[in-house]
Design a protein around this motif. Structure first.
Motif, short mmCIF file in Angstrom:
data_model
loop_
_atom_site.label_atom_id
_atom_site.label_comp_id
_atom_site.label_asym_id
_atom_site.label_seq_id
_atom_site.Cartn_x
_atom_site.Cartn_y
_atom_site.Cartn_z
N ARG A 68 10.06 8.23 5.83
CA ARG A 68 9.56 7.85 7.14
C ARG A 68 8.38 6.90 7.01
NH1 ARG A 68 8.01 12.62 10.92
NH2 ARG A 68 5.90 11.93 10.46
N TYR A 69 7.50 7.17 6.06
CA TYR A 69 6.36 6.27 5.84
C TYR A 69 6.83 4.89 5.40
CZ TYR A 69 2.64 9.68 6.42
OH TYR A 69 1.77 10.56 6.95
N ARG A 70 7.82 4.88 4.50
CA ARG A 70 8.31 3.59 4.02
C ARG A 70 8.86 2.74 5.15
NH1 ARG A 70 12.04 4.75 -1.18
NH2 ARG A 70 10.48 4.43 -2.78
N LEU A 71 9.69 3.37 6.00
CA LEU A 71 10.29 2.61 7.09
C LEU A 71 9.20 2.16 8.06
CD1 LEU A 71 13.08 1.66 7.76
CD2 LEU A 71 13.31 3.56 9.35
N ALA A 72 8.25 3.07 8.35
CA ALA A 72 7.19 2.73 9.30
C ALA A 72 6.36 1.55 8.79
CB ALA A 72 6.30 3.95 9.54
N ALA A 112 -0.85 8.36 -2.06
CA ALA A 112 -0.15 9.32 -2.91
C ALA A 112 1.23 8.81 -3.28
CB ALA A 112 -0.05 10.66 -2.19
N MET A 113 1.94 8.25 -2.28
CA MET A 113 3.27 7.71 -2.54
C MET A 113 3.22 6.59 -3.58
SD MET A 113 4.59 7.18 1.30
CE MET A 113 5.68 5.87 0.84
N ARG A 114 2.17 5.78 -3.46
CA ARG A 114 2.06 4.62 -4.34
C ARG A 114 1.83 5.06 -5.78
NH1 ARG A 114 -2.19 1.88 -1.96
NH2 ARG A 114 -3.73 2.11 -3.59
N SER A 115 0.98 6.08 -5.95
CA SER A 115 0.68 6.42 -7.34
C SER A 115 1.71 7.35 -7.96
CB SER A 115 -0.73 6.98 -7.48
OG SER A 115 -0.99 7.86 -6.43
N ASP A 116 2.30 8.25 -7.18
CA ASP A 116 3.34 9.10 -7.75
C ASP A 116 4.22 9.64 -6.63
OD1 ASP A 116 4.96 11.01 -8.91
OD2 ASP A 116 3.44 11.63 -10.34
N GLU A 117 5.41 9.02 -6.53
CA GLU A 117 6.27 9.35 -5.41
C GLU A 117 6.75 10.79 -5.45
OE1 GLU A 117 9.08 6.08 -4.41
OE2 GLU A 117 10.41 7.79 -4.23
N THR A 118 7.11 11.26 -6.65
CA THR A 118 7.63 12.61 -6.77
C THR A 118 6.57 13.62 -6.36
OG1 THR A 118 8.78 11.75 -8.68
CG2 THR A 118 8.95 14.10 -8.28
N ALA A 119 5.35 13.38 -6.84
CA ALA A 119 4.27 14.30 -6.49
C ALA A 119 4.03 14.28 -4.98
CB ALA A 119 2.99 13.91 -7.24
N ALA A 120 4.10 13.06 -4.38
CA ALA A 120 3.88 12.96 -2.95
C ALA A 120 4.94 13.74 -2.18
CB ALA A 120 3.89 11.49 -2.53
N ALA A 144 0.83 -1.21 0.00
CA ALA A 144 0.00 0.00 0.00
C ALA A 144 0.86 1.26 0.00
CB ALA A 144 -0.94 0.00 1.20
N ALA A 145 2.10 1.14 0.47
CA ALA A 145 2.99 2.29 0.44
C ALA A 145 3.87 2.27 -0.81
CB ALA A 145 3.86 2.33 1.69
N GLY A 146 3.52 1.42 -1.78
CA GLY A 146 4.24 1.41 -3.05
C GLY A 146 5.58 0.71 -3.01
N GLN A 147 5.77 -0.23 -2.07
CA GLN A 147 7.03 -0.95 -2.00
C GLN A 147 6.78 -2.43 -2.19
OE1 GLN A 147 9.52 0.50 1.42
NE2 GLN A 147 7.47 0.64 2.23
N LEU A 148 7.85 -3.18 -2.42
CA LEU A 148 7.74 -4.62 -2.52
C LEU A 148 8.74 -5.26 -1.59
CD1 LEU A 148 6.62 -7.14 -3.82
CD2 LEU A 148 8.27 -6.89 -5.64
#
Lengths: 292, 282
Positions: free
Chosen positions: B177-181, B160-168, B36-40
């Motif tokens: 911080r969100y990714r690590l959390a 927002a991060m998932r759909s467009d990281e730069t925009a986020a 959900a945060a755009g990572q795998l």
């Protein structure tokens, strides 16, 4: 003791380098972590097993295995990745597709042929060791060392100095611009897949010979080392993969010799994490501005 | 309590399946929070294994009470998540995927080679201390928490991060911080699932948390989709029950999971449960 271990390390490292060459080429050009790569490796070994069982020698089995793996690689790329490339899906989508595909392929092969370990017939390659100043090496090990150096050299030549290599580098740099310059990017993608597949297939045969074991998941078992080598060498860096492979082999053999043999994998992983912390672009890579 | 005997028979026959459904639901949620945060992350099985081994060792060697092993089963995988996530979250997404596959492979080798961790024989004689109601209560709690988070500001930032990281980033979302959390939350949840499953099965072995389970956990989330926290749990339920119905050999289940991933990514990018949560306007 030490000279023998260094030699063993270099020879082991050559197998890692051989495994990683096509993997890093694929990433460098197509920008895909293609996990089905491990299956091409397995497939090559099995094709060679069938050919030698039917009475063919190594000089028939090796090209047949390389060719078959190359064709499989092109088919997988065309079926799974071309579509994503066209849709401009992100690299995680293609990674996930190849991950699912490779699990299905391994499991299907294991279901079809059984999970047991098979061996290539001993007559395929003389198994007697050559001894020099008390340092022993087998013919299969020498063949692998020679093959990985020659193949790495050949690849570097292909990519750096041939006209085709120019097209490959252009596609790696920017597929859209390359297409506008008249390069058939789909053909280059297919070709790169083919070359990577043949490398994997040949690697599978040689490593199957050296370790004297062929089984459906042998490609998966090489994956951890493959990752360490391509990250340490720099993703997409062919020469880096060769150096990193040899280095990893020596480090593992020394770890097993002087610390504990159970720690080999842990040391490999520690190297991976350490490189990611300190030099994520690899040994010879220059830091790049991060693409977000 | 007057449970009709046929119902209780049914329950005892299928107890393994009932436990697996709950545990796999938790694992699917642990995958969901990362995706959900755009990572795998492909380390969910490894995190689960760390939780299983940590809790089993505490129970068997130190005779720790069950309520005390659960927090430990969450902390150990979190430590590894920080070790692997720390460097990779600064880099492109593939690095986290690679490092987490590597984590799974190396842990298998470590369990196999270190005798204190049971070696090739694994750990057996683990008391079946995890009550079934607890597994489902934790699953329900996790669903509720993710549901609330999903509808909040945080959920919006993750989408927002998932759909467009730069925009986020430009909108002021602290992406790192969100990714690590999310990775930490995911590791804790997978570790919890590992402890619960280890304490309902008596035995854990070095090969239980390798490549195949990692891919299977991913297939739960991809089949269900990540539009809402319910979706991955639905995926887990389908992929846990389907092989039971087919009664096929073990390879068939792996082939199914692999094919599901391929088809879901290529043809069904929003999953089976494509419905998405509604959010109030900010």
């Amino acid at each position: 003791m030490l000279p023998q271990q260094l030699v063993n390390g270099v020879l082991l490292g050559a197998t890692y380098a051989l495994f990683a060459l096509g993997f890093t080429l694929m990433f460098g050009v197509l920008r895909v972590i293609n996990l089905t790569y491990g299956f091409y490796f397995t497939a090559g070994a099995f094709v060679a097993w069938f050919v030698t069982r039917a009475g063919g020698g190594l000089w028939l089995a090796l090209p047949a295995a390389a060719l078959a793996s190359g064709v499989i690689a092109v088919v997988v790329d065309a079926l799974l990745l071309t579509r994503l490339r066209r849709a401009r899906a992100d690299e995680l989508a293609s990674l996930m597709v190849t991950l699912g595909a490779v699990l299905a392929l391994y499991a299907a092969l294991a279901a079809l042929l059984g999970p047991d370990i098979r061996r290539l017939p001993p007559a395929v390659l003389g198994n007697e060791a050559i001894s020099l100043d008390g340092v022993r090496v087998t013919q299969a090990q020498l063949l692998i060392l020679g093959a990985s150096v020659v193949l790495a050299g050949g690849l570097v030549w292909l990519v750096r100095f041939s006209r085709l290599g120019l097209a490959i580098r252009a596609v790696a740099e920017n597929p859209d611009a390359a297409g506008l310059m008249g390069i058939d990017t789909a053909r280059v993608a297919a070709l790169v897949s083919f070359v990577s597949g043949t490398l994997a297939g040949a690697g599978g045969v040689l490593i199957g010979l050296a370790f004297n074991a062929i089984h459906p998941y042998m490609g998966e078992a090489m994956m951890l080392r493959g990752f360490v080598v391509v990250i340490l060498g720099g993703l997409g860096d062919i020469f880096g993969a060769l150096v990193a492979g040899l280095l990893l082999g020596v480090i593992e053999v020394l770890t097993a010799g002087y610390l504990a043999s159970g720690l080999k994998e842990a040391v490999a992983f520690a190297i991976l994490v350490l490189v990611l912390w300190t030099r994520p672009a690899g040994l010879f890579g220059r830091p790049v501005a991060r693409r977000v | 309590m007057s449970v009709p005997p046929w119902l209780s028979d049914l329950f005892w026959t299928y107890q393994n399946v009932v436990v697996s459904l709950g545990v796999n639901g938790l694992l699917a949620l642990s995958m969901y929070v990362v995706l959900a945060a755009g990572q795998l992350s492909l380390g969910q099985a490894a995190f689960m294994g760390l939780g299983a081994y940590a809790s089993a060792l505490l129970t068997l060697r130190l005779h720790a009470p069950f309520w005390a092993v659960l927090p430990a089963a969450m902390l150990v995988p979190v430590a590894f998540a920080l070790l692997v996530g720390g460097p990779t979250l600064r880099l492109a997404g593939v690095y986290l995927a690679i490092a987490t596959i590597g984590l799974g492979e190396v842990l298998r080798a470590v369990y196999l080679n270190v005798d204190a961790l049971g070696g090739a024989l694994g750990l057996s004689g683990i008391p079946e201390a995890a009550p079934l109601w607890l597994i489902y209560a934790l699953l329900a709690a996790a669903l509720l928490v993710f549901w609330r988070i999903g509808r909040s500001r945080v959920g919006r930032a993750m989408e927002a991060m998932r759909s467009d990281e730069t925009a986020a980033l430009a909108m002021g979302v602290n992406v790192r911080r969100y990714r690590l959390a999310t990775l930490v939350a995911s590791a804790a949840l997978a570790g919890l699932a590992g402890a619960l499953s280890a304490h309902s099965t008596d035995f854990i072995g070095p090969n239980d948390y390798g490549f195949e389970p990692a891919v299977s956990i991913l297939s739960f989330a991809l089949l269900g989709g990540i539009g809402s926290p319910i979706a991955p749990v639905v995926g887990a339920v389908v992929l846990t029950l389907l092989p039971e119905l087919m009664r096929g050999f073990a390879e068939l289940r792996l082939i199914l999971n692999g094919v599901v991933i391929v088809l879901a990514v290529l043809f069904l990018p929003r999953g089976l449960v494509a419905w998405r949560m509604r959010r109030r306007a900010a």
